[in-house]
Design an enzyme around this catalytic site. Sequence first.
Site, PDB file in Angstrom:
ATOM      1  N   LYS A 134       0.929  -1.160   0.054  1.00 24.95           N
ATOM      2  CA  LYS A 134       0.008  -0.067   0.032  1.00 24.95           C
ATOM      3  C   LYS A 134       1.046   1.018  -0.105  1.00 24.95           C
ATOM      4  CE  LYS A 134      -3.598   1.919   2.803  1.00 24.95           C
ATOM      5  NZ  LYS A 134      -4.555   1.651   4.045  1.00 24.95           N
ATOM      6  N   SER A 217      -9.067   1.518   3.077  1.00 24.43           N
ATOM      7  CA  SER A 217      -8.345   2.241   2.335  1.00 24.43           C
ATOM      8  C   SER A 217      -7.410   1.425   1.592  1.00 24.43           C
ATOM      9  CB  SER A 217      -7.800   3.330   3.403  1.00 24.43           C
ATOM     10  OG  SER A 217      -6.905   2.721   4.285  1.00 24.43           O
ATOM     11  N   SER A 241      -9.513  -1.215   7.148  1.00 21.36           N
ATOM     12  CA  SER A 241      -9.062  -0.688   6.070  1.00 21.36           C
ATOM     13  C   SER A 241      -8.030  -1.966   5.293  1.00 21.36           C
ATOM     14  CB  SER A 241      -7.964   0.279   6.006  1.00 21.36           C
ATOM     15  OG  SER A 241      -8.576   1.619   6.189  1.00 21.36           O
TER      16      SER A 241
END
Length: 559
Positions: A134, A217, A241
């Site tokens: 990420k 996210s 997330s």
Amino acid sequence: MVTESWEIRAAGKRQSILDQIPKEWKLSTADINKAKAQRDITGPFIEQFLDNEEIKITSYDAVELVNQIQQGKLTAVQVTTAFSKRAAIAHQIGNCLLEFFFDKALERAKELDAYFAQNQRTIGPLHGLPISLKDQFHVKGVDTSMAYVGWIGRNHGFPESQTHQVESLLTTDLLSLGAVLYCKTSLPQTLFFGETVNNITGITPNPQNQLLSCGGSSGGEGALIALGGSVLGVGTDIGGSVRVPAAFNGIYSIKPSVDRVSYKDVATTNPGQTIWPSTAGFMGSSLSGVTLALQSTLSTKPWLRDPAVVPIPFREDVYQSYKSLNRPLKFGIVWSDGIANPHPPISRGLKRIVTALREAGHGVVDWNPPSHSEAMNIHLNILLADASADVREQLALSGEPLVPGVMAAEEGVQPMGLLEYQALTLEGKAYENAYAEYWNANTGEDGEVVDAVIMPVAPSAAVRPGKFYHIAYTEVLNMLNYSTVVVPVHGIKADKEVDVVDQGYQPSSETDRLNWGAYDPEIFYGAPVGVQIVGRKFEEEKVLGIAEVVDEVLKAHTK
């Protein structure tokens, strides 16, 4: 000083990602338009752009890949090239990357192959395994914008003098274990959003149903893994997330308790908020791969270099004892949190789990813990206690606007006062105690407390863009700091013929009304269903072992 518009900077970044893709991997405009017209771009659709060997390599899970490399059946260069190509195609049709650095990855893979040829052994348990990150994790020589236009060309949170010199500790540890890093995935602006959309790359859709969101996210990670461009990725979780994208994309993930995995030098929003901070977690195409990631990273003893990490090695004995348990397990089932009742596909998935567990001899009881609404309000108020001052500071670097729907305090709101902040923290601690007391007291007729809790990740199987109305199913577990694993409910996807709308349904709250108003069987058709398996604080090994049991029970029941 901003010298060019944020739109120009964002467009330049979009193009730079594409420029890193080798020409022979570029898709035609016709192919890209064809992808936009598809509902499902996973499996056969993306594999039309790969040869048979690339399909074979990218079909292995993480454990199979490292075994193939350790046995000399595959090289790191072969594996890295196959996954880099698939990731490059995944981005072109699925818009899931923020960074792509194949050249660096290939150089790394060649070094690993040379080491293996000379020494006839690997340098670690992740030798040659491509791992995606990420875009919060710093990699030397690579941007970390964290989807803020103002941080393009730099490393979020570090002065300009340190541009491209920064490396997160978890990145360092993955490299020491033999991993190959090749891309960083997209995320929502600010991180505080359950969908993946920003002003740089725009929206990342759900690759199994492009009418829906991939979640957030860590949504870019979820989408990339669903498209087969990665088998193991690293994400973060402050309100769901790594769990929401895992469930929405039909993959696996683990949210460890805070400080089980190092967060040192990881870009984040409002880094001074340490009451209920974000935690690093893992996402993958298999449960064994997720377990391998936690086992491997803890083997480096990160607590020696990051004093925030609790000094707990991976407890193999605990993991194995639950994975191969010779007694029935006992589960608590959350059918609804009483705020937003699950849509029909989620309820059907829960019923499938209960049936499968009971047929396998395990016990199941209803689970009605303290109010999720109370926990949600406390947690959200803590997250917004700075009145989004950090968010507005990052936006001001480029002049970019806040993406519609992203959680932020209204303009003019003042930061929370210290005494109010402390009082809110005490309310949170009281909630933790109340939940623990409920868990301890809920023994049932057999006098035994439950081993784990199973509950929805969200009240819907993915969400329609702009219609994610309720995150308390995941958020409450961040406030409790519980260990949580997400597994897909095998054999269950949203089905327009089965999961029909109850025309007589009466919403229990305004949130429930909005949530149910967003449900359309035709739009949700084909969306995966996933659930959370919940243990208490720092029970990662226990929950992983239990998740293996549940996963196998579900697979057997589906067959």
